[in-house]
Scaffold this active site. Structure first.
Site, PDB file in Angstrom:
ATOM      1  N   ASP A 119       0.763  -1.654  -0.085  1.00 28.27           N
ATOM      2  CA  ASP A 119      -0.313  -0.044  -0.295  1.00 28.27           C
ATOM      3  C   ASP A 119       0.562   1.171   0.274  1.00 28.27           C
ATOM      4  O   ASP A 119       2.269   1.555   0.949  1.00 28.27           O
ATOM      5  CB  ASP A 119      -1.134   0.387   0.985  1.00 28.27           C
ATOM      6  CG  ASP A 119      -1.921   0.802   0.827  1.00 28.27           C
ATOM      7  OD1 ASP A 119      -2.316   2.090   0.570  1.00 28.27           O
ATOM      8  OD2 ASP A 119      -3.165   0.403   1.955  1.00 28.27           O
ATOM      9  N   HIS A 121      -0.185   3.785   1.482  1.00 28.36           N
ATOM     10  CA  HIS A 121      -0.482   4.483   2.789  1.00 28.36           C
ATOM     11  C   HIS A 121      -0.386   3.462   4.249  1.00 28.36           C
ATOM     12  O   HIS A 121      -0.123   2.557   3.884  1.00 28.36           O
ATOM     13  CB  HIS A 121      -1.401   4.809   2.805  1.00 28.36           C
ATOM     14  CG  HIS A 121      -2.645   5.830   1.495  1.00 28.36           C
ATOM     15  ND1 HIS A 121      -2.839   5.202   0.548  1.00 28.36           N
ATOM     16  CD2 HIS A 121      -2.416   6.693   1.521  1.00 28.36           C
ATOM     17  CE1 HIS A 121      -2.590   6.530  -1.262  1.00 28.36           C
ATOM     18  NE2 HIS A 121      -2.431   7.298  -0.133  1.00 28.36           N
ATOM     19  N   ASP A 123      -3.090   2.953   6.235  1.00 29.98           N
ATOM     20  CA  ASP A 123      -4.151   2.581   6.513  1.00 29.98           C
ATOM     21  C   ASP A 123      -4.968   2.572   8.121  1.00 29.98           C
ATOM     22  O   ASP A 123      -5.478   2.010   8.541  1.00 29.98           O
ATOM     23  CB  ASP A 123      -5.053   1.427   5.491  1.00 29.98           C
ATOM     24  CG  ASP A 123      -5.254   1.643   4.195  1.00 29.98           C
ATOM     25  OD1 ASP A 123      -4.820   2.977   3.503  1.00 29.98           O
ATOM     26  OD2 ASP A 123      -5.356   0.631   3.644  1.00 29.98           O
ATOM     27  N   HIS A 136     -12.245   4.090   4.578  1.00 23.29           N
ATOM     28  CA  HIS A 136     -11.053   3.680   3.490  1.00 23.29           C
ATOM     29  C   HIS A 136      -9.333   3.626   4.322  1.00 23.29           C
ATOM     30  O   HIS A 136      -8.452   2.909   4.142  1.00 23.29           O
ATOM     31  CB  HIS A 136     -10.778   3.232   2.212  1.00 23.29           C
ATOM     32  CG  HIS A 136     -10.675   4.787   1.658  1.00 23.29           C
ATOM     33  ND1 HIS A 136      -9.846   5.170   0.619  1.00 23.29           N
ATOM     34  CD2 HIS A 136     -10.305   5.949   1.733  1.00 23.29           C
ATOM     35  CE1 HIS A 136      -9.728   5.703   0.307  1.00 23.29           C
ATOM     36  NE2 HIS A 136      -9.621   6.473   1.107  1.00 23.29           N
ATOM     37  N   ASP A 223      -3.303  -3.224  -1.843  1.00 27.03           N
ATOM     38  CA  ASP A 223      -3.174  -1.836  -2.657  1.00 27.03           C
ATOM     39  C   ASP A 223      -2.899  -1.847  -4.279  1.00 27.03           C
ATOM     40  O   ASP A 223      -1.905  -1.533  -3.276  1.00 27.03           O
ATOM     41  CB  ASP A 223      -3.702  -0.969  -1.439  1.00 27.03           C
ATOM     42  CG  ASP A 223      -4.255   0.499  -1.869  1.00 27.03           C
ATOM     43  OD1 ASP A 223      -4.005   0.403  -3.304  1.00 27.03           O
ATOM     44  OD2 ASP A 223      -5.511   0.903  -0.535  1.00 27.03           O
ATOM     45  N   ASP A 225      -2.744   1.103  -5.176  1.00 29.06           N
ATOM     46  CA  ASP A 225      -1.911   2.037  -5.373  1.00 29.06           C
ATOM     47  C   ASP A 225      -0.718   2.069  -4.320  1.00 29.06           C
ATOM     48  O   ASP A 225       0.301   3.219  -4.850  1.00 29.06           O
ATOM     49  CB  ASP A 225      -2.877   3.851  -4.232  1.00 29.06           C
ATOM     50  CG  ASP A 225      -2.497   3.287  -2.908  1.00 29.06           C
ATOM     51  OD1 ASP A 225      -1.820   2.574  -2.570  1.00 29.06           O
ATOM     52  OD2 ASP A 225      -3.807   3.685  -2.319  1.00 29.06           O
TER      53      ASP A 225
HETATM   54 MN   LIG Z   1      -4.617   0.910   0.902  1.00 29.18          MN
END
Ligand SMILES: [Mn+2]
Length: 302
Positions: A119, A121, A123, A136, A223, A225
């Site tokens: 990911d 991020h 999260d 999310h 994810d 991204d």
């Molecule tokens: Mn994520």
């Protein structure tokens, strides 16, 4: 177990994000032919139910995600009870709560669940720390037992993941409060500068050791991204300078044959940003790399 049926569950949820485009991600990947591509690797594949978030029946965005998480978790539980392997296709990343709560509950009689979280991020927000209040941004914290009771307490217990069995790879956009929570818990986070320095292969090997060590099973929450937007622009929240697709395909190939591998989740596909379908193809190639019954040399689409 290479004859195990692979059962895809669509997670039609975008309500967890500020940009709701990921709600249409699962349907778009189905149309793109993800199930057919997986079958071509030699798997027996079923595309089962698609679970949809129902914001009109909820009192808030968080409530909508709580109800959705409960529905998704039951669907994943049913797949596992039938001896099939779940692949959850999102959907924004709030779907991770339902997916991994069910997998953790399923393996619980044998032991803990390990998870590799790829990911951009962390999260790892809770409703107390999130400026946007977007669910999310909260699923990893919830799975670790921190956050709204409707997200942490599925199946009547909390702490679906223990910090020592979790590893993150690729983080490069986050807030101090989430970084502080993960640091306090002792979760291993491989931020993007470390990935660029050591290489994705070395980082993934370390993450896999963390996810496998002392656990009854492990999985991957991917994810999109986490990838570099040059390779996968069609995601909910793109961030520059990520993991390159070719590296991910090479390293993730063969996970299905690794001891204890139980499930996968692919999230944050946003078809509204995916002109030409390049990201759909990347997502399809990634799930095929991970879930193919035999390790294959992936040929990159030109
Ligand atoms: Mn994520």
């Amino acid at each position: 177990m290479n004859d195990q049926v692979l059962h895809i569950i669509g997670a039609a949820v975008g309500e967890g994000a500020s940009d709701g485009g990921c709600k249409w991600g699962a349907a778009a990947l189905k149309d793109h032919g993800m199930a057919r591509a997986l079958a071509a690797t030699g798997r027996t594949v079923t595309w089962g139910d698609t679970i949809s978030a129902q914001p009109m029946l909820a009192t808030s965005r968080l409530h909508a995600i709580e109800v959705f998480s409960d529905h998704l978790s039951v669907a994943v539980q049913q797949v596992l009870r039938h001896g099939q392997q779940p692949l959850v296709v999102g959907g924004d990343h709030s779907c991770a709560v339902g997916t991994w709560s069910a997998v953790a509950d399923h393996v619980r009689p044998q032991g803990a669940l390990g998870l590799i979280w790829i990911d951009a991020h962390l999260d790892a927000h809770t409703p107390d720390t999130s400026d946007t209040q977007a669910p999310h941004g909260m699923p990893l914290a919830a799975l670790l037992g921190h956050g709204a009771p409707g997200m942490t307490g599925l199946f009547g217990w909390s702490g679906k993941l223990r910090p020592e069995h979790v590893a993150l790879i690729g983080a490069r956009s986050y807030e101090p409060a989430e970084q502080a929570l993960l640091a306090r818990l002792g979760v291993r986070v491989m931020y993007m500068p470390e990935v660029l320095e050591r290489g994705f292969a070395a980082c993934f090997a370390e993450a896999q050791a963390i996810a496998q060590s002392g656990t009854a099973g492990w999985g991957i929450s991917l994810d999109l991204d986490g990838l570099d937007p040059r390779d996968a622009p069609g995601t909910g929240t793109p961030v520059e300078q990520g993991i390159r697709l070719a590296d991910a395909l090479a390293v993730l190939a063969g996970c299905q044959q690794q001891a204890g591998f139980v499930a996968m989740e692919l999230t944050e596909y946003n078809p509204l940003r995916d002109f030409g379908g390049r990201t759909a193809q990347a997502a399809t190639d990634l799930v095929c790399a991970v879930l193919a019954p035999e390790r294959a040399t992936m040929e990159l689409a030109a």
